[in-house]
Design a protein around this motif. Structure first.
Motif, PDB file in Angstrom:
ATOM      1  N   PHE A 142      35.305  54.398  38.539  1.00  0.00           N
ATOM      2  CA  PHE A 142      35.797  53.192  39.205  1.00  0.00           C
ATOM      3  C   PHE A 142      37.049  53.440  40.042  1.00  0.00           C
ATOM      4  CE2 PHE A 142      33.711  51.724  35.241  1.00  0.00           C
ATOM      5  CZ  PHE A 142      32.703  50.962  35.799  1.00  0.00           C
ATOM      6  N   ASP A 143      37.589  54.658  40.023  1.00  0.00           N
ATOM      7  CA  ASP A 143      38.865  54.977  40.668  1.00  0.00           C
ATOM      8  C   ASP A 143      38.908  54.599  42.148  1.00  0.00           C
ATOM      9  OD1 ASP A 143      39.013  56.186  38.190  1.00  0.00           O
ATOM     10  OD2 ASP A 143      39.885  58.045  38.928  1.00  0.00           O
ATOM     11  N   GLN A 144      37.902  55.020  42.902  1.00  0.00           N
ATOM     12  CA  GLN A 144      37.918  54.825  44.351  1.00  0.00           C
ATOM     13  C   GLN A 144      37.940  53.341  44.713  1.00  0.00           C
ATOM     14  OE1 GLN A 144      34.769  56.818  46.443  1.00  0.00           O
ATOM     15  NE2 GLN A 144      35.335  55.960  48.399  1.00  0.00           N
ATOM     16  N   GLU A 145      37.095  52.538  44.082  1.00  0.00           N
ATOM     17  CA  GLU A 145      37.050  51.106  44.388  1.00  0.00           C
ATOM     18  C   GLU A 145      38.325  50.397  43.942  1.00  0.00           C
ATOM     19  OE1 GLU A 145      35.035  49.352  46.273  1.00  0.00           O
ATOM     20  OE2 GLU A 145      33.927  51.176  46.723  1.00  0.00           O
ATOM     21  N   ALA A 146      38.890  50.825  42.816  1.00  0.00           N
ATOM     22  CA  ALA A 146      40.131  50.214  42.338  1.00  0.00           C
ATOM     23  C   ALA A 146      41.266  50.490  43.323  1.00  0.00           C
ATOM     24  CB  ALA A 146      40.473  50.742  40.946  1.00  0.00           C
ATOM     25  N   LYS A 163      27.292  50.633  33.263  1.00  0.00           N
ATOM     26  CA  LYS A 163      28.585  51.177  32.829  1.00  0.00           C
ATOM     27  C   LYS A 163      29.698  50.147  33.040  1.00  0.00           C
ATOM     28  CE  LYS A 163      27.185  55.535  32.346  1.00  0.00           C
ATOM     29  NZ  LYS A 163      27.469  56.543  31.409  1.00  0.00           N
ATOM     30  N   GLU A 164      30.603  50.085  32.081  1.00  0.00           N
ATOM     31  CA  GLU A 164      31.799  49.260  32.176  1.00  0.00           C
ATOM     32  C   GLU A 164      33.008  50.156  31.959  1.00  0.00           C
ATOM     33  OE1 GLU A 164      31.391  46.111  29.304  1.00  0.00           O
ATOM     34  OE2 GLU A 164      30.140  44.944  30.660  1.00  0.00           O
ATOM     35  N   GLY A 165      34.174  49.676  32.365  1.00  0.00           N
ATOM     36  CA  GLY A 165      35.378  50.476  32.159  1.00  0.00           C
ATOM     37  C   GLY A 165      36.589  49.805  32.751  1.00  0.00           C
ATOM     38  N   TYR A 166      37.642  50.598  32.951  1.00  0.00           N
ATOM     39  CA  TYR A 166      38.887  50.083  33.505  1.00  0.00           C
ATOM     40  C   TYR A 166      39.610  51.214  34.227  1.00  0.00           C
ATOM     41  CZ  TYR A 166      41.189  52.442  29.612  1.00  0.00           C
ATOM     42  OH  TYR A 166      41.635  53.386  28.739  1.00  0.00           O
ATOM     43  N   VAL A 167      40.571  50.797  35.054  1.00  0.00           N
ATOM     44  CA  VAL A 167      41.439  51.747  35.749  1.00  0.00           C
ATOM     45  C   VAL A 167      42.863  51.188  35.688  1.00  0.00           C
ATOM     46  CG1 VAL A 167      41.951  52.930  37.918  1.00  0.00           C
ATOM     47  CG2 VAL A 167      39.588  52.403  37.334  1.00  0.00           C
ATOM     48  N   ILE A 168      43.814  52.012  35.274  1.00  0.00           N
ATOM     49  CA  ILE A 168      45.225  51.631  35.305  1.00  0.00           C
ATOM     50  C   ILE A 168      45.852  52.372  36.474  1.00  0.00           C
ATOM     51  CG2 ILE A 168      47.430  51.659  34.098  1.00  0.00           C
ATOM     52  CD1 ILE A 168      45.869  51.530  31.461  1.00  0.00           C
ATOM     53  N   ASP A 218      51.524  54.146  47.883  1.00  0.00           N
ATOM     54  CA  ASP A 218      51.639  55.149  46.817  1.00  0.00           C
ATOM     55  C   ASP A 218      50.782  54.810  45.599  1.00  0.00           C
ATOM     56  OD1 ASP A 218      53.538  56.442  48.415  1.00  0.00           O
ATOM     57  OD2 ASP A 218      55.190  55.327  47.510  1.00  0.00           O
ATOM     58  N   VAL A 219      49.528  54.421  45.846  1.00  0.00           N
ATOM     59  CA  VAL A 219      48.624  54.049  44.757  1.00  0.00           C
ATOM     60  C   VAL A 219      48.131  55.311  44.058  1.00  0.00           C
ATOM     61  CG1 VAL A 219      46.461  52.911  44.170  1.00  0.00           C
ATOM     62  CG2 VAL A 219      47.910  51.973  45.974  1.00  0.00           C
ATOM     63  N   GLN A 220      48.307  55.364  42.737  1.00  0.00           N
ATOM     64  CA  GLN A 220      47.855  56.512  41.951  1.00  0.00           C
ATOM     65  C   GLN A 220      47.194  56.025  40.675  1.00  0.00           C
ATOM     66  OE1 GLN A 220      51.028  59.293  41.325  1.00  0.00           O
ATOM     67  NE2 GLN A 220      51.418  59.547  43.500  1.00  0.00           N
ATOM     68  N   VAL A 221      46.153  56.749  40.268  1.00  0.00           N
ATOM     69  CA  VAL A 221      45.471  56.430  39.029  1.00  0.00           C
ATOM     70  C   VAL A 221      46.244  57.049  37.867  1.00  0.00           C
ATOM     71  CG1 VAL A 221      43.341  56.729  37.702  1.00  0.00           C
ATOM     72  CG2 VAL A 221      43.228  56.308  40.168  1.00  0.00           C
ATOM     73  N   ILE A 222      46.621  56.215  36.902  1.00  0.00           N
ATOM     74  CA  ILE A 222      47.314  56.696  35.707  1.00  0.00           C
ATOM     75  C   ILE A 222      46.292  57.016  34.625  1.00  0.00           C
ATOM     76  CG2 ILE A 222      48.884  56.066  33.842  1.00  0.00           C
ATOM     77  CD1 ILE A 222      50.318  54.236  35.800  1.00  0.00           C
ATOM     78  N   GLU A 223      45.339  56.100  34.448  1.00  0.00           N
ATOM     79  CA  GLU A 223      44.340  56.262  33.395  1.00  0.00           C
ATOM     80  C   GLU A 223      43.072  55.566  33.849  1.00  0.00           C
ATOM     81  OE1 GLU A 223      43.708  54.611  28.844  1.00  0.00           O
ATOM     82  OE2 GLU A 223      45.741  54.848  29.593  1.00  0.00           O
ATOM     83  N   ARG A 247      45.116  38.872  46.610  1.00  0.00           N
ATOM     84  CA  ARG A 247      44.484  39.836  45.712  1.00  0.00           C
ATOM     85  C   ARG A 247      43.034  40.000  46.121  1.00  0.00           C
ATOM     86  NH1 ARG A 247      46.414  38.977  39.498  1.00  0.00           N
ATOM     87  NH2 ARG A 247      48.614  39.159  39.921  1.00  0.00           N
ATOM     88  N   ILE A 248      42.649  41.203  46.413  1.00  0.00           N
ATOM     89  CA  ILE A 248      41.271  41.520  46.755  1.00  0.00           C
ATOM     90  C   ILE A 248      40.630  42.135  45.515  1.00  0.00           C
ATOM     91  CG2 ILE A 248      39.772  42.874  48.270  1.00  0.00           C
ATOM     92  CD1 ILE A 248      41.419  40.696  49.713  1.00  0.00           C
ATOM     93  N   GLU A 249      39.529  41.544  45.069  1.00  0.00           N
ATOM     94  CA  GLU A 249      38.845  42.090  43.904  1.00  0.00           C
ATOM     95  C   GLU A 249      38.074  43.347  44.299  1.00  0.00           C
ATOM     96  OE1 GLU A 249      36.584  39.535  41.451  1.00  0.00           O
ATOM     97  OE2 GLU A 249      38.018  37.897  41.590  1.00  0.00           O
ATOM     98  N   PRO A 250      38.090  44.357  43.442  1.00  0.00           N
ATOM     99  CA  PRO A 250      37.341  45.573  43.752  1.00  0.00           C
ATOM    100  C   PRO A 250      35.846  45.329  43.645  1.00  0.00           C
ATOM    101  CG  PRO A 250      38.320  45.729  41.567  1.00  0.00           C
ATOM    102  CD  PRO A 250      38.818  44.450  42.175  1.00  0.00           C
ATOM    103  N   ARG A 251      35.092  46.061  44.433  1.00  0.00           N
ATOM    104  CA  ARG A 251      33.630  45.995  44.348  1.00  0.00           C
ATOM    105  C   ARG A 251      33.173  46.808  43.147  1.00  0.00           C
ATOM    106  NH1 ARG A 251      31.861  47.024  50.616  1.00  0.00           N
ATOM    107  NH2 ARG A 251      32.784  45.152  51.445  1.00  0.00           N
ATOM    108  N   TYR A 252      32.165  46.330  42.503  1.00  0.00           N
ATOM    109  CA  TYR A 252      31.605  47.063  41.367  1.00  0.00           C
ATOM    110  C   TYR A 252      30.727  48.156  41.943  1.00  0.00           C
ATOM    111  CZ  TYR A 252      30.700  47.215  36.354  1.00  0.00           C
ATOM    112  OH  TYR A 252      30.686  47.555  35.042  1.00  0.00           O
ATOM    113  N   PRO A 253      30.977  49.422  41.642  1.00  0.00           N
ATOM    114  CA  PRO A 253      30.163  50.499  42.214  1.00  0.00           C
ATOM    115  C   PRO A 253      28.683  50.326  41.853  1.00  0.00           C
ATOM    116  CG  PRO A 253      32.132  51.390  41.179  1.00  0.00           C
ATOM    117  CD  PRO A 253      32.065  49.935  40.820  1.00  0.00           C
ATOM    118  N   ILE A 254      27.821  50.513  42.819  1.00  0.00           N
ATOM    119  CA  ILE A 254      26.381  50.318  42.620  1.00  0.00           C
ATOM    120  C   ILE A 254      25.860  51.193  41.495  1.00  0.00           C
ATOM    121  CG2 ILE A 254      24.126  50.593  43.704  1.00  0.00           C
ATOM    122  CD1 ILE A 254      25.508  49.855  46.365  1.00  0.00           C
TER     123      ILE A 254
END
Length: 161
Positions: free
Chosen positions: A120-124, A90-95, A108-113, A76-83
């Motif tokens: 944060f989409d790109q880093e996630a 800012k805080e948030g989440y990506v599903i 086939d990675v897709q952002v649901i929410e 598991r690679i942790e995502p980088r927190y965008p600068i």
């Protein structure tokens, strides 16, 4: 003296051999995230992957003790927190929705929410594509697992601050 000088001017110089091209060192395989540019006040919580509601009943959220044959996370690679997000507090989440292929790779990675949207989409997505799984085995053969989901939370940890 003039005669020796004339010989020196007419003598051909041997051409030097061209240097050998340098050998390229093998490229290292990055298996861990580069945390050198992350500050101590930023943490990313990476939760377990939802494998379709399966539970081993032992309270193991990561699925490491899941039933034999199920896909289990290996890397598991942790995502980088965008600068920009860190700078703005800012805080948030990506599903994300994804597929585990027969080799255990993620595709086939897709952002649901996402909240906030697009921050944060790109880093996630970048981090999830680097995850590796032991693939699900059915009848002794690895199979694809479609429609897997994971939620990646991006939170600023001010307790260490």
């Amino acid at each position: 003296m003039q005669r020796q000088d004339a010989k020196a001017q007419n003598r051909e110089r041997p051409k030097p051999k061209p240097p050998k091209p340098p050998q390229e060192p093998p490229k290292p395989v990055e298996m861990e995230p580069d945390t050198s540019d992350m500050s101590d006040s930023v943490s990313v919580q990476v939760p377990s992957v939802d494998l379709g509601g399966m539970s081993n009943g032992l309270g193991d959220p990561a699925g490491a003790m899941a039933r034999d044959g199920d896909a289990t996370p290996i890397v598991r690679i942790e995502p980088r927190y965008p600068i920009k997000a860190a700078r703005d507090g800012k805080e948030g989440y990506v599903i994300l929705s994804f597929t585990i292929n027969e080799l255990g790779g993620v595709e086939d990675v897709q952002v649901i929410e996402a909240e906030p949207r697009r921050l944060f989409d790109q880093e996630a997505r970048r981090a999830l594509r680097k995850w590796k799984y032991k693939p699900k085995i059915v009848d002794g053969k690895p199979v694809k697992q479609l429609s897997q989901t994971v939620r990646l939370d991006f939170t600023l940890d001010n307790a260490n601050g």
